[in-house]
Motif scaffolding. Structure first.
Motif, PDB file in Angstrom:
ATOM      1  N   PRO A   1       1.020  -1.296   0.025  1.00 41.39           N
ATOM      2  CA  PRO A   1       0.048  -0.015   0.177  1.00 41.39           C
ATOM      3  C   PRO A   1       0.701   1.173   0.120  1.00 41.39           C
ATOM      4  CG  PRO A   1       0.046  -0.871   2.153  1.00 41.39           C
ATOM      5  CD  PRO A   1       0.807  -1.952   1.372  1.00 41.39           C
ATOM      6  N   MET A   2       2.266   1.007   0.324  1.00 43.49           N
ATOM      7  CA  MET A   2       3.073   2.466   0.392  1.00 43.49           C
ATOM      8  C   MET A   2       3.585   2.564  -1.087  1.00 43.49           C
ATOM      9  SD  MET A   2       3.844   4.977   1.984  1.00 43.49           S
ATOM     10  CE  MET A   2       2.747   4.486   3.255  1.00 43.49           C
TER      11      MET A   2
ATOM     12  N   ASP B   1       8.505  -2.349  -9.339  1.00 41.75           N
ATOM     13  CA  ASP B   1       7.998  -0.956  -9.641  1.00 41.75           C
ATOM     14  C   ASP B   1       9.014  -0.270  -9.015  1.00 41.75           C
ATOM     15  OD1 ASP B   1       7.457   1.467  -9.862  1.00 41.75           O
ATOM     16  OD2 ASP B   1       5.284   1.346  -9.408  1.00 41.75           O
ATOM     17  N   ALA B   2      10.243   0.166 -10.038  1.00 48.13           N
ATOM     18  CA  ALA B   2      11.325   0.890  -9.993  1.00 48.13           C
ATOM     19  C   ALA B   2      11.362   2.383 -10.233  1.00 48.13           C
ATOM     20  CB  ALA B   2      12.665   0.028 -10.602  1.00 48.13           C
TER      21      ALA B   2
ATOM     22  N   THR C   1      11.724   0.311   7.036  1.00 45.86           N
ATOM     23  CA  THR C   1      11.943   0.663   5.513  1.00 45.86           C
ATOM     24  C   THR C   1      10.663   1.261   4.882  1.00 45.86           C
ATOM     25  OG1 THR C   1      11.729  -1.371   4.737  1.00 45.86           O
ATOM     26  CG2 THR C   1      13.893  -0.920   5.446  1.00 45.86           C
ATOM     27  N   ALA C   2       9.591   0.774   5.289  1.00 44.46           N
ATOM     28  CA  ALA C   2       8.195   1.168   4.509  1.00 44.46           C
ATOM     29  C   ALA C   2       8.251   0.211   3.268  1.00 44.46           C
ATOM     30  CB  ALA C   2       8.053   2.423   4.111  1.00 44.46           C
ATOM     31  N   LEU C   3       9.012  -0.867   3.120  1.00 46.15           N
ATOM     32  CA  LEU C   3       9.226  -1.648   1.846  1.00 46.15           C
ATOM     33  C   LEU C   3       8.188  -2.944   2.137  1.00 46.15           C
ATOM     34  CD1 LEU C   3      13.039  -1.673   1.423  1.00 46.15           C
ATOM     35  CD2 LEU C   3      11.177  -0.733  -0.257  1.00 46.15           C
TER      36      LEU C   3
ATOM     37  N   ASP D   1      10.346  -0.266  -4.943  1.00 45.15           N
ATOM     38  CA  ASP D   1      11.551   0.265  -4.068  1.00 45.15           C
ATOM     39  C   ASP D   1      11.469   1.471  -3.508  1.00 45.15           C
ATOM     40  OD1 ASP D   1      12.556  -2.237  -5.070  1.00 45.15           O
ATOM     41  OD2 ASP D   1      13.598  -1.443  -6.798  1.00 45.15           O
ATOM     42  N   TYR D   2      10.737   1.557  -2.462  1.00 44.43           N
ATOM     43  CA  TYR D   2      10.246   3.032  -1.867  1.00 44.43           C
ATOM     44  C   TYR D   2      11.509   3.691  -1.730  1.00 44.43           C
ATOM     45  CZ  TYR D   2       8.282   6.315   0.987  1.00 44.43           C
ATOM     46  OH  TYR D   2       7.943   7.747   1.820  1.00 44.43           O
TER      47      TYR D   2
END
Ligand code: PLP
Length: 374
Positions: free
Chosen positions: A77-78, A151-152, A103-105, A126-127
């Motif tokens: 979701p992030m 999603d890079a 990391t929010a990953l 890769d937030y």
């Protein structure tokens, strides 16, 4: 307003575009082929296909992965909504896995508990430029025959355990929007490890046209013949944009170095500031820092955001959890589902970072943040 991100355009970049305008090809010419070749090289030697945006590249990736209704895509979701929206438009059911608290990953443990035989793709992000844990995601995907998508949009130029972004997942998508690590104006690209999936993505972005005589189902026509087996879109990036992309790619290392200097300056200046948590980095990655996301503690993010904006600092918030968007909420996704992502969102503030930000401007941001916390 000091923007949180922006492009850096050199005289060489401008000249590259002008050269295309004076030449024979405005679209689907040599600059497209050369940009795709360069993108493939830096991505571990796989085929790259350019696209009109990162969103288009995601649509191509899910279509080429064969996503259709009834399939499940596990994602984070992030992220920006396009990561999952492009699977939703193909009829997929999105299952949101929570993120790691620090990391929010996407959390590989959360993925492990959610994955099943219907899972066709695990879509990581890769937030902020920090690669997700692809060894663990790949192991989970392999158990059920799913593909991994990276999603890079934030991470072109990063690497994980010595391997570059582009080589970490079955499918990788890039965005070249002006705030990203390099730009073509609007633009994006896909990289696929399996050449058949890359070809399917290529045809999807080229109206579905099949031009390979070996695969023709109609064999009675002439040399002009081309035919459609599956519907596609026109998502072709043109030579003007790709010439800019080639010139920008040559500057990616310099962009990365400057982003690292800015990161160090923020890290040092903010280490002693109470009420702020600075972003962390795992030991096994080399990161191009696309965003500098700090955490503003004790419920003061809104106050700090408003005060910094009033100071002319273009801070941003990345991102509201994707399933809070009404299009997902209306479909029954409930708040509270991914507590780490929701807590991260409550606290997150993206400070300005881009290659042309000066040390004095970094100091100005730190000063504004410090005052906003008083
Ligand atoms: C920017 C972005 C996209 C979409 O890219 P566009 O080129 O703007 O369509 C997708 N995912 C993430 C994580 C992004 O940051």
């Amino acid at each position: 307003m000091l923007p949180y991100g922006r492009q850096s355009i050199s005289e060489d970049d401008i000249q590259a575009v002008v050269d295309v305008l004076r030449g024979d090809w405005l679209t689907t010419g040599p600059a497209v082929a050369a940009f795709e070749a360069r993108l493939g090289e830096i991505s571990g030697g796989h085929r790259a296909v350019t696209a009109t945006s990162g969103t288009a590249a995601l649509h191509m990736a899910y279509a080429a992965a064969g996503i259709s209704s009834g399939d499940t895509v596990i994602s984070t979701p992030m992220t920006f909504v396009a990561t999952t929206a492009m699977a939703s438009v193909l009829g997929a059911k999105i299952v949101f896995a929570d993120v790691e608290e620090d990391t929010a990953l996407i959390d590989p443990d959360a993925v492990e508990t959610l994955i099943d035989e219907r899972t066709k793709v695990i879509a990581a992000v890769d937030y902020a430029g920090h690669p997700a844990d692809y060894d663990r995601l790949t192991a989970s995907a392999a158990r059920v025959g799913a593909l991994v998508l990276d999603d890079a949009a934030h991470s072109i130029g990063s690497s994980y355990r010595g391997r570059p972004v582009g080589d970490l997942a079955d499918l990788t998508t890039f965005s070249f929007f002006p705030t990203k690590n390099l730009t073509t104006g609007e633009g994006g690209a896909l990289v696929a490890k399996d050449p058949r999936i890359a070809q399917r993505a290529h045809e999807f972005h080229f109206i579905g046209l099949v031009r390979d005589a070996d695969r023709f189902e109609i064999t009675t026509e002439g040399p002009w013949h081309q035919e459609v087996h599956e519907f596609g879109f026109n998502y072709r990036l043109d030579d003007i944009a790709c010439a800019l992309g080639i010139a920008q790619l040559a500057r990616l290392d310099a962009f990365k170095r400057r982003r690292a200097e800015i990161t160090r300056r923020y890290d040092e200046a903010l280490a002693q500031v109470d009420g702020v948590r600075t972003p962390i980095q795992r030991d096994d990655v080399d990161v191009i820092r696309h965003l500098y996301p700090v955490r503003i503690l004790e419920g003061r993010r809104r106050q700090v955001f408003d005060r910094m904006r009033a100071d002319g600092i273009g801070v941003q918030v990345n991102y509201m959890p994707v399933y809070w968007h009404p299009v997902y909420a209306d479909a029954g996704y409930l708040r509270g589902m991914c507590p780490n992502a929701e807590m991260f969102y409550q606290e997150e503030l993206s400070l300005p970072i881009h290659p042309e930000l000066t040390d004095a401007q970094v100091d100005q941001v730190v000063d504004s943040l410090t005052r906003a916390l008083r």
